[in-house]
Design a protein around this motif. Structure first.
Motif, mmCIF file in Angstrom:
data_model
loop_
_atom_site.group_PDB
_atom_site.id
_atom_site.type_symbol
_atom_site.label_atom_id
_atom_site.label_comp_id
_atom_site.label_asym_id
_atom_site.label_seq_id
_atom_site.Cartn_x
_atom_site.Cartn_y
_atom_site.Cartn_z
ATOM 1 N N ASP A 109 35.965 39.451 41.580
ATOM 2 C CA ASP A 109 36.373 39.616 43.054
ATOM 3 C C ASP A 109 38.012 39.026 43.218
ATOM 4 O O ASP A 109 38.960 39.678 43.995
ATOM 5 C CB ASP A 109 35.433 38.547 44.084
ATOM 6 N N ALA A 110 38.412 38.375 42.233
ATOM 7 C CA ALA A 110 39.979 37.281 41.807
ATOM 8 C C ALA A 110 40.610 38.447 41.639
ATOM 9 O O ALA A 110 41.617 38.977 41.609
ATOM 10 C CB ALA A 110 39.292 36.825 40.679
ATOM 11 N N LEU A 111 39.489 39.454 40.858
ATOM 12 C CA LEU A 111 40.784 41.145 40.707
ATOM 13 C C LEU A 111 40.945 42.246 41.449
ATOM 14 O O LEU A 111 41.625 42.794 41.276
ATOM 15 C CB LEU A 111 39.535 41.572 39.072
ATOM 16 N N LEU A 115 44.401 43.150 42.416
ATOM 17 C CA LEU A 115 45.306 44.631 42.482
ATOM 18 C C LEU A 115 45.052 45.828 43.538
ATOM 19 O O LEU A 115 45.633 46.077 43.994
ATOM 20 C CB LEU A 115 43.505 45.515 42.399
ATOM 21 N N HIS A 116 44.338 44.675 44.703
ATOM 22 C CA HIS A 116 44.971 45.041 45.801
ATOM 23 C C HIS A 116 46.230 44.860 46.237
ATOM 24 O O HIS A 116 46.737 45.785 46.896
ATOM 25 C CB HIS A 116 44.073 44.092 47.454
ATOM 26 N N LEU A 117 46.415 43.322 46.044
ATOM 27 C CA LEU A 117 47.858 43.162 46.280
ATOM 28 C C LEU A 117 48.854 43.503 45.718
ATOM 29 O O LEU A 117 50.060 44.171 46.006
ATOM 30 C CB LEU A 117 47.699 41.789 46.447
ATOM 31 N N SER A 118 47.894 43.993 44.394
ATOM 32 C CA SER A 118 49.554 44.817 43.343
ATOM 33 C C SER A 118 49.333 46.080 44.348
ATOM 34 O O SER A 118 51.073 47.124 44.364
ATOM 35 C CB SER A 118 48.738 44.369 41.683
ATOM 36 N N VAL A 164 31.751 42.556 47.782
ATOM 37 C CA VAL A 164 31.801 41.958 46.923
ATOM 38 C C VAL A 164 31.876 40.271 46.931
ATOM 39 O O VAL A 164 30.753 39.355 46.348
ATOM 40 C CB VAL A 164 31.907 41.877 45.287
ATOM 41 N N SER A 165 32.292 39.738 47.602
ATOM 42 C CA SER A 165 32.633 38.492 48.559
ATOM 43 C C SER A 165 33.152 38.402 49.934
ATOM 44 O O SER A 165 34.247 38.121 50.143
ATOM 45 C CB SER A 165 33.835 37.924 47.552
ATOM 46 N N ARG A 175 45.087 33.554 47.182
ATOM 47 C CA ARG A 175 45.090 32.775 46.105
ATOM 48 C C ARG A 175 45.653 34.016 45.229
ATOM 49 O O ARG A 175 46.661 33.232 44.594
ATOM 50 C CB ARG A 175 44.051 32.144 45.529
ATOM 51 N N ALA A 176 45.950 35.130 45.702
ATOM 52 C CA ALA A 176 46.388 35.773 44.214
ATOM 53 C C ALA A 176 47.736 35.926 44.972
ATOM 54 O O ALA A 176 49.016 36.705 44.237
ATOM 55 C CB ALA A 176 45.051 37.081 44.503
#
Length: 242
Positions: A109-111, A115-118, A164-165, A175-176
């Protein structure tokens, strides 16, 4: 803000040699991101995510080939090989890829949040570059083609993050964002430190070196020119070393 950055981006992309170097740099970043996505696909146990990651990795590899091909084409039309010049990466960044993250240490989920923000940031930047490249239609077309993929990447990463979250996806995105802000601050600090050190060394060069040069020349003028005779004591015998 976009209107303020427009002249800067136009200046960055105006020079052909710098444009070629930046495209080749983008190609490296895209290829690195593709390899990291393949590793993420190998590690996940979610079959749907695995398919998305592998498709994303193929897109990143294709983007790398597009950037590399266009950068090489620009280098070929230059009258002479370009010197290593100022790339202005902080003014016109490319996609950050996975920013040297250790994929194996991240939860899925953190990945996805990262990825979404990137992808969202890359799409925004690439759209700006496309808008200032009216003088280079082939390079503009490369960005337009890649932007279509970036839209898909943004959509799937967000939808899969929600899947997934569902309860914590907003917190994961925040957080990202904080992580990206911190890394952006570090990049800016490094750029500022380089500029400040250059300025300090330049000031020291022009303020401290001239007095030393002046006194060295003054001392040299006081020295007699030509050969000087050796004293009789030192020239008395040739059977000893001193």
């Amino acid at each position: 803000m976009r209107s303020l950055l427009g002249p800067l981006h136009r200046w960055v992309w105006l020079d052909t040699a710098r444009r070629a170097r930046k495209l080749l740099r983008f190609a490296e970043t895209e290829a690195d991101g593709g390899r990291d996505l393949v590793r993420a696909a190998e590690m996940t146990t979610d079959s749907l995510l695995r398919r998305h990651f592998l498709r994303h990795a193929r897109d990143e590899q294709r983007h790398a080939e597009l950037f590399r091909g266009r950068g090489a084409a620009l280098l070929r039309v230059l009258p002479q090989p370009p010197r290593s010049g100022y790339r202005a990466d902080w003014l016109a960044p490319g996609e950050r890829g996975l920013d040297d993250l250790r994929v194996e240490e991240l939860e899925v989920d953190a990945l996805l949040a990262f990825l979404h923000l990137s992808e969202k940031s890359a799409a925004t930047d690439f759209a700006r570059y496309r808008d200032v490249l009216q003088h280079d239609p082939p390079t503009r077309a490369v960005f337009e083609e890649i932007l279509r993929d970036e839209a898909h990447h943004m959509n799937y990463t967000f939808s899969q993050l929600v899947r997934v979250s569902p309860q914590h996806h907003r917190w994961l995105l925040w957080r990202a964002r904080l992580g990206r802000l911190w890394k952006g601050y570090l990049r800016l600090a490094i750029a500022l430190a380089g500029g400040i050190s250059w300025l300090i060394l330049t000031v020291l060069y022009f303020t401290l070196l001239p007095p030393f040069a002046y006194f060295a020349k003054r001392s040299a003028r006081q020295e007699p020119a030509g050969w000087r005779p050796v004293s009789a004591e030192r020239n008395a015998s040739l059977d000893r070393q001193y």
